[in-house]
Design a protein around this motif. Structure first.
Motif, mmCIF file in Angstrom:
data_model
loop_
_atom_site.group_PDB
_atom_site.id
_atom_site.type_symbol
_atom_site.label_atom_id
_atom_site.label_comp_id
_atom_site.label_asym_id
_atom_site.label_seq_id
_atom_site.Cartn_x
_atom_site.Cartn_y
_atom_site.Cartn_z
ATOM 1 N N ALA A 165 42.866 52.467 41.336
ATOM 2 C CA ALA A 165 44.189 52.456 41.069
ATOM 3 C C ALA A 165 44.686 52.884 39.594
ATOM 4 C CB ALA A 165 44.501 50.830 40.844
ATOM 5 N N GLY A 166 46.030 53.451 39.384
ATOM 6 C CA GLY A 166 46.114 54.025 38.238
ATOM 7 C C GLY A 166 46.130 52.993 37.255
ATOM 8 N N TYR A 167 46.221 53.241 35.848
ATOM 9 C CA TYR A 167 46.025 52.720 34.937
ATOM 10 C C TYR A 167 47.102 51.600 34.315
ATOM 11 C CZ TYR A 167 44.177 51.140 30.074
ATOM 12 O OH TYR A 167 43.571 50.294 29.189
ATOM 13 N N LEU A 168 48.498 52.228 34.086
ATOM 14 C CA LEU A 168 49.557 51.569 33.718
ATOM 15 C C LEU A 168 50.415 51.174 34.504
ATOM 16 C CD1 LEU A 168 50.417 53.888 30.630
ATOM 17 C CD2 LEU A 168 49.205 51.899 30.580
ATOM 18 N N ASP A 169 50.599 49.800 34.725
ATOM 19 C CA ASP A 169 51.521 49.208 35.826
ATOM 20 C C ASP A 169 52.891 49.138 35.392
ATOM 21 O OD1 ASP A 169 49.704 49.056 37.896
ATOM 22 O OD2 ASP A 169 48.679 47.244 36.762
ATOM 23 N N PHE A 170 53.849 49.305 36.303
ATOM 24 C CA PHE A 170 55.313 49.111 35.823
ATOM 25 C C PHE A 170 55.826 47.905 36.329
ATOM 26 C CE2 PHE A 170 54.624 53.758 36.184
ATOM 27 C CZ PHE A 170 55.334 54.198 35.146
ATOM 28 N N VAL A 171 55.120 46.709 35.924
ATOM 29 C CA VAL A 171 55.663 45.297 36.324
ATOM 30 C C VAL A 171 55.010 44.405 35.022
ATOM 31 C CG1 VAL A 171 55.116 45.492 38.520
ATOM 32 C CG2 VAL A 171 53.179 44.965 37.208
ATOM 33 N N ALA A 172 55.778 43.578 34.783
ATOM 34 C CA ALA A 172 55.396 42.608 33.869
ATOM 35 C C ALA A 172 53.975 42.020 33.682
ATOM 36 C CB ALA A 172 56.218 41.149 33.690
ATOM 37 N N PRO A 173 53.269 41.850 32.544
ATOM 38 C CA PRO A 173 52.034 41.334 32.263
ATOM 39 C C PRO A 173 51.458 40.416 33.252
ATOM 40 C CG PRO A 173 52.807 41.849 30.247
ATOM 41 C CD PRO A 173 53.995 41.757 31.254
ATOM 42 N N ALA A 174 52.332 39.455 33.464
ATOM 43 C CA ALA A 174 51.918 38.172 34.481
ATOM 44 C C ALA A 174 51.743 38.920 35.718
ATOM 45 C CB ALA A 174 52.865 37.229 34.409
ATOM 46 N N SER A 175 52.177 39.891 36.358
ATOM 47 C CA SER A 175 52.299 40.240 37.550
ATOM 48 C C SER A 175 51.160 41.380 37.758
ATOM 49 C CB SER A 175 53.751 40.828 38.167
ATOM 50 O OG SER A 175 54.641 39.745 38.119
ATOM 51 N N GLN A 176 50.505 41.752 36.751
ATOM 52 C CA GLN A 176 49.490 42.732 36.978
ATOM 53 C C GLN A 176 48.225 42.348 37.323
ATOM 54 O OE1 GLN A 176 49.177 45.164 33.456
ATOM 55 N NE2 GLN A 176 51.657 45.109 33.021
ATOM 56 N N THR A 177 47.884 42.669 38.507
ATOM 57 C CA THR A 177 46.639 42.140 39.221
ATOM 58 C C THR A 177 45.638 43.214 39.683
ATOM 59 O OG1 THR A 177 47.551 42.110 41.191
ATOM 60 C CG2 THR A 177 47.626 39.951 39.724
ATOM 61 N N ASP A 178 45.894 44.491 39.571
ATOM 62 C CA ASP A 178 45.168 45.596 40.038
ATOM 63 C C ASP A 178 43.890 45.684 39.557
ATOM 64 O OD1 ASP A 178 46.904 46.298 41.715
ATOM 65 O OD2 ASP A 178 47.794 48.150 40.531
ATOM 66 N N THR A 179 42.772 46.065 40.040
ATOM 67 C CA THR A 179 41.428 46.396 39.356
ATOM 68 C C THR A 179 41.347 47.658 38.823
ATOM 69 O OG1 THR A 179 40.200 44.890 40.997
ATOM 70 C CG2 THR A 179 38.983 46.521 39.760
ATOM 71 N N GLN A 181 39.508 50.484 36.173
ATOM 72 C CA GLN A 181 38.154 50.674 35.294
ATOM 73 C C GLN A 181 37.251 49.636 35.686
ATOM 74 O OE1 GLN A 181 39.773 53.251 31.774
ATOM 75 N NE2 GLN A 181 39.429 51.202 31.283
ATOM 76 N N ASN A 182 37.316 48.957 36.943
ATOM 77 C CA ASN A 182 36.120 48.110 37.639
ATOM 78 C C ASN A 182 36.508 46.648 37.169
ATOM 79 O OD1 ASN A 182 34.195 48.117 39.455
ATOM 80 N ND2 ASN A 182 32.483 47.716 37.933
ATOM 81 N N VAL A 183 37.557 46.491 36.443
ATOM 82 C CA VAL A 183 37.845 45.105 35.996
ATOM 83 C C VAL A 183 39.263 44.962 36.286
ATOM 84 C CG1 VAL A 183 38.333 43.793 33.836
ATOM 85 C CG2 VAL A 183 36.301 45.365 33.973
ATOM 86 N N PRO A 184 39.590 43.613 36.845
ATOM 87 C CA PRO A 184 40.606 42.975 37.490
ATOM 88 C C PRO A 184 41.618 42.701 36.146
ATOM 89 C CG PRO A 184 38.714 41.797 38.569
ATOM 90 C CD PRO A 184 38.305 42.537 37.126
ATOM 91 N N LYS A 185 42.692 43.312 36.293
ATOM 92 C CA LYS A 185 43.871 42.822 35.414
ATOM 93 C C LYS A 185 44.239 41.484 35.350
ATOM 94 C CE LYS A 185 46.020 47.334 34.195
ATOM 95 N NZ LYS A 185 47.476 47.907 34.215
ATOM 96 N N LEU A 186 44.157 40.752 33.964
ATOM 97 C CA LEU A 186 44.729 39.372 33.703
ATOM 98 C C LEU A 186 44.981 38.908 32.672
ATOM 99 C CD1 LEU A 186 44.356 36.444 35.577
ATOM 100 C CD2 LEU A 186 42.340 36.215 34.287
ATOM 101 N N GLU A 187 46.463 38.462 32.504
ATOM 102 C CA GLU A 187 47.066 38.381 31.347
ATOM 103 C C GLU A 187 46.507 37.446 30.435
ATOM 104 O OE1 GLU A 187 51.597 37.412 29.830
ATOM 105 O OE2 GLU A 187 51.005 36.747 31.736
ATOM 106 N N ALA A 188 45.855 36.242 31.024
ATOM 107 C CA ALA A 188 45.175 35.074 30.249
ATOM 108 C C ALA A 188 43.962 35.817 29.328
ATOM 109 C CB ALA A 188 44.738 34.062 31.075
ATOM 110 N N ASP A 189 43.531 36.907 29.818
ATOM 111 C CA ASP A 189 42.177 37.547 29.412
ATOM 112 C C ASP A 189 42.516 38.702 28.418
ATOM 113 O OD1 ASP A 189 40.329 35.681 30.176
ATOM 114 O OD2 ASP A 189 39.687 36.928 31.889
ATOM 115 N N ARG A 190 43.721 39.158 28.432
ATOM 116 C CA ARG A 190 44.386 40.287 27.752
ATOM 117 C C ARG A 190 44.073 41.420 28.149
ATOM 118 N NH1 ARG A 190 44.300 38.728 21.012
ATOM 119 N NH2 ARG A 190 45.651 36.702 21.293
ATOM 120 N N ILE A 191 43.905 41.454 29.482
ATOM 121 C CA ILE A 191 43.636 42.803 30.173
ATOM 122 C C ILE A 191 44.867 43.117 30.983
ATOM 123 C CG2 ILE A 191 42.018 43.761 31.813
ATOM 124 C CD1 ILE A 191 39.895 41.616 31.559
ATOM 125 N N TYR A 192 45.874 43.572 30.253
ATOM 126 C CA TYR A 192 47.056 44.015 30.691
ATOM 127 C C TYR A 192 47.767 45.165 29.866
ATOM 128 C CZ TYR A 192 49.294 41.147 27.330
ATOM 129 O OH TYR A 192 49.671 40.516 25.876
#
Length: 350
Positions: A165-179, A181-192
């Motif tokens: 998947a591409g790196y920068l999502d055009f959605v709010a942090p809470a809705s970013q869930t793509d994996t 760089q082999n890591v799932p995005k998650l706002e609670a872990d500051r991966i967004y």
């Protein structure tokens, strides 16, 4: 006398560096990373970086003097991991061209017509894929670059670990869930990544740009840091520059060391550039159809190379082709750290 293979290769030695440098200089992101020493060499199947979204340990306040320091290490099991990808393109010069050209001037003409033209086309494909997930089709079809990471978060066709998947999502942090760089995005872990949407440039364009820039700067983990490279589609960049036309500011009129031909502006610490390679209608969907802006902190971006972009000597092309052939290739990976230090904005082209 016709140009011989020996004369072609001996003259090519003086031009290999400039030809390969042309490839790097025609790619703004690659040029920016090169100036910062963020292009490195490394071995292995993958490039990996520790996932650091906060401190790996905890400190204590000393009130009475007898408090103990907890040396427990707070570990994250995930690591950013990205595949290396290799691309190769042949550079074929027909023997007819060798016979029709003479001397060193003839060799220089052939180098400009073939190796340099290939390097220029490869640079366009590389930059467009980085920005959109599609090549310009000048030298490579898009699927040949599917092993590289792209900025476009709407891209989901990557082939390899960490680049699906591409790196920068055009959605709010809470809705970013793509994996990514082999890591799932998650706002609670500051991966967004940071994100903002512009209604219309004249309405809230600069306000949203400043807001997303400020968020990236505050999350970059460096005092007085922030994005240093902002890339917009051409229409958004036109609106951005038009809004500044009445602002008087000092500019460097002539810089003898600057060989760039891009029209740029400065926003905070960032160089702002427009790119005609971003085709909104062809490369994006949804909210991004109205404009695309990327905000990149190159201190948290690397290009790691197993093999630098290179051009081989020419050899006889064999019995199936009446000519000589060389190879231009590269074998590398791009990897981000500190996801919250980067951002994207939709809208602004209208």
């Amino acid at each position: 006398m016709a140009v011989s293979l020996e004369l072609l290769n001996s003259t090519l030695q003086d031009f290999k560096g400039p030809v390969v440098n042309t490839f790097s200089q025609n790619t703004p992101t690659r040029e920016a990373l090169g100036k910062k020493g963020k292009i490195s060499s490394e071995g292995g199947t993958y490039v990996e970086r520790s996932l650091m979204t906060g401190s790996p340990s905890r400190g204590v306040g000393i009130y009475n003097g007898d408090e103990t320091v907890d040396r427990t290490r707070y570990k994250k099991l995930n690591k950013f991991r990205v595949d290396f990808h290799r691309v190769v393109i042949p550079v074929v010069i027909p023997n007819k061209e060798l016979v029709q050209n003479k001397g060193k001037q003839g060799v220089i003409k052939l180098i400009e017509a073939y190796p340099k033209a290939v390097a220029d086309a490869m640079a366009l494909d590389d930059e467009k894929y980085w920005l959109t997930g599609k090549t310009a089709g000048m030298a490579f079809d898009s699927e040949e670059f599917y092993g590289f990471l792209t900025l476009n978060g709407q891209f989901a066709l990557g082939n390899g670990v960490g680049v699906e998947a591409g790196y920068l999502d055009f959605v709010a942090p809470a809705s970013q869930t793509d994996t990514v760089q082999n890591v799932p995005k998650l706002e609670a872990d500051r991966i967004y990544n940071q994100y903002g949407d512009i209604t219309g440039w004249s309405t809230d364009g600069e306000r949203v740009l400043r807001q997303v820039y400020r968020r990236c700067s505050q999350m970059c983990g460096r005092p007085n840091g922030g994005p240093d490279l902002i890339i917009m589609d051409d229409d958004t960049f036109a609106n951005y520059t038009a809004a500044k036309k009445d602002i008087v500011r000092l500019m460097k009129v002539k810089d003898a060391t600057d060989q760039g031909n891009l029209l740029t502006d400065v926003f905070g610490l960032a160089s702002v550039q427009g790119s005609v390679l971003i085709d909104l209608a062809a490369d994006f969907t949804g909210v991004a159809l109205d404009g695309v802006t990327y905000l990149i902190d190159t201190n948290w971006l690397e290009i790691v190379q197993l093999e630098k972009p290179s051009l081989s000597d020419f050899v006889d092309a064999g019995t199936d082709q009446d000519g000589v052939v060389a190879k231009m290739c590269m074998h590398e990976a791009r990897i981000f750290q500190k996801p919250t230090a980067h951002g994207c904005i939709s809208g602004g082209a209208t």
